[in-house]
Design an enzyme around this catalytic site. Sequence first.
Site, PDB file in Angstrom:
ATOM      1  N   ASP A  95       2.142  -1.882   1.770  1.00  0.00           N
ATOM      2  CA  ASP A  95       1.798  -1.415   2.764  1.00  0.00           C
ATOM      3  C   ASP A  95       0.583  -2.071   3.765  1.00  0.00           C
ATOM      4  OD1 ASP A  95       1.612   0.545   4.820  1.00  0.00           O
ATOM      5  OD2 ASP A  95       1.107   2.349   3.738  1.00  0.00           O
ATOM      6  N   HIS A 399     -11.559   2.549  -2.340  1.00  0.00           N
ATOM      7  CA  HIS A 399     -10.794   3.076  -1.111  1.00  0.00           C
ATOM      8  C   HIS A 399     -10.433   4.511  -1.061  1.00  0.00           C
ATOM      9  CE1 HIS A 399      -7.090   2.613  -3.601  1.00  0.00           C
ATOM     10  NE2 HIS A 399      -6.183   2.803  -2.339  1.00  0.00           N
ATOM     11  N   GLY A 402      -7.570   7.589  -6.314  1.00  0.00           N
ATOM     12  CA  GLY A 402      -6.629   6.885  -7.338  1.00  0.00           C
ATOM     13  C   GLY A 402      -5.705   7.902  -8.120  1.00  0.00           C
TER      14      GLY A 402
END
Lengths: 476, 136
Positions: A95, A399, A402
């Site tokens: 992605d 980010h 998870g």
Amino acid sequence: MDRKLVKRRNEYTWQIERTGSMHVDGTIFASEDLIAGMDDMVARQVRNVASLPGIVAGSYAMPDAHWGYGFCIGGVAAFDPQAGGVVSAGGVGFDISCGVRTMHTGLKAEEIHSIREQIAETLFRKIPAGVGSTGRIKLTPSGLDEVLQGGAQWAVESGYGEKEDLRFIESQGKIAGAKPAEVSDHAKNRQLDQMGTLGSGNHYLEVQEVVEVYDPAAARAFGIEVGDIKISIHCGSRGLGHQIGTDFLKKMTTAAKSYGLDLPERELACAPIESEVGQSYLGAMRCGINCALANRQILMHLVREAFDQILPKASVRLLYDVSHNTCQVEEHEVGKVRKRLFVHRKGATRAWGPGREGIPSEYKKVGQPVLIGGTMGTASYILVGTEASERLAFGSSCHGAGRAMSRKAATKKWHGKQVTNQLAEQGILIRTKSLRGVAEEAPLAYKDVSEVVEVSHKAALATKVAKLVPLICIKG
Amino acid sequence: MWEHFHHQADIGVRGIGATMAEAFAEGAYALMAVICSPDKVKSVESVKIRCQAPELDLLFADWLNELIYEMDTRGMLFSRFEVEIVGDELTARAWGEPADADRHEFAVMVKAATYMELKAGHDNTGQYFVQCVVDV
């Protein structure tokens, strides 16, 4: 993770010493709890990346690291073209340029409380989301080439947004060096009717309330106050990016031997930056980045249209847009020498500190906003990049949360309706076309995002500015 | 026969059969079961698929990626597969119908078949199998 694989250097830093074919040390940023929960594969993948030609300084894993494809998710590595450095399709992922865009609305929580249902319904109707969804823009192949070269700038020029938006996007909404000729017809065909769509899985659009501010100076610079309503989008380059990833994984795997690369794992597929395949990938991957930037810009335009209908007093402006699956050319100081490097961030967010060129003037004194997405039942965070982060991991941070549980395990444990009802009781409205998707994305199937953010903060990869909780979630 | 296997962030798909071609067809069904409920997908129309790869496991990844491409570009879902493998080439027909959110119980779209845990071979009982992790 087996403790024998790492050596603790300080409270939040774990080292993998250079041995065998490794060119540099590996570093994992994590707390005691996070390292305990990490798969041994993260250590192996950090080591594998450290063995790639031309790697500079270190092979890094962020606090949300987990077992990925070639690179771990949360992996950061920079390569020097002058030293035979490589570019890796696995180091960017399928992605390409998946990222987060957060917007101001100019609204306070109390102003939307009574019309939350209406906002949820309108956004759900406006934002194409989920399996098989298509956008209202139908592109021709030559029209798509313009998107791939122009990114969010193309979108604004085509009427999807305002010129001012572009200043608040990484690379001002368009990355140079995109070469549509390097993108396969398969990749282009997948994108012709997918512009302005959210996708599925962990992609979402959320209406959020700011509930806590940790750093008043940075919050002031970013325009954040407690009680503000913000909107965040998490999505990427859709079918085009996925297909570019697929195409080059195969091309790089097949070509590896001809470049003298002995890959320990096929997914580490890479090619020398200066090689034909390397250059071809960079040209295609940058098309993927521009596609993602255009996609999020169009989605923002749809949000503006929705608020124009329901609450015209809302002023939807961009706070920031940052990608977490990319390879970018950046200058960094390595051993007191300024170098032009190809920085891979796979599931890691750029986190530049104060004063760095390329940050919007309003934020330059404090650093770059770092947007961290949570789950639909927990929280998201806005952090700020630090000077230290540039020394620690080329200016990078975590980010997201998870996953802690597989999709299969999640559907065995929860039903979509049950998750939606529980969240509604907490005041969070979920809109989705897929209840099974909601079960797979249940908040408890993810790790605690707060712990991941706390470690990023304490390790000084990026420091906390504000916490946002979801009020409405349009689930892809 | 098909099954899913564990992967923390994504999901593994495995096809098992008396021949390699049957394993490929079952693996495709396992892919569809990640995306939707394939038992609800009717065999209304079909698509022809051809791919080629130097190794069998890579051929399996290519086969799944071609199906993902057809789903993405045609807005279709598939539930029945006829596969023929000769040398390094696969020829197949996939039957299905246009995707329908109300009937097909969508879960998540697959971005790509990856090379993670990518294997083709036969197990202890002599059955053929193919597998890989798919990125969702």
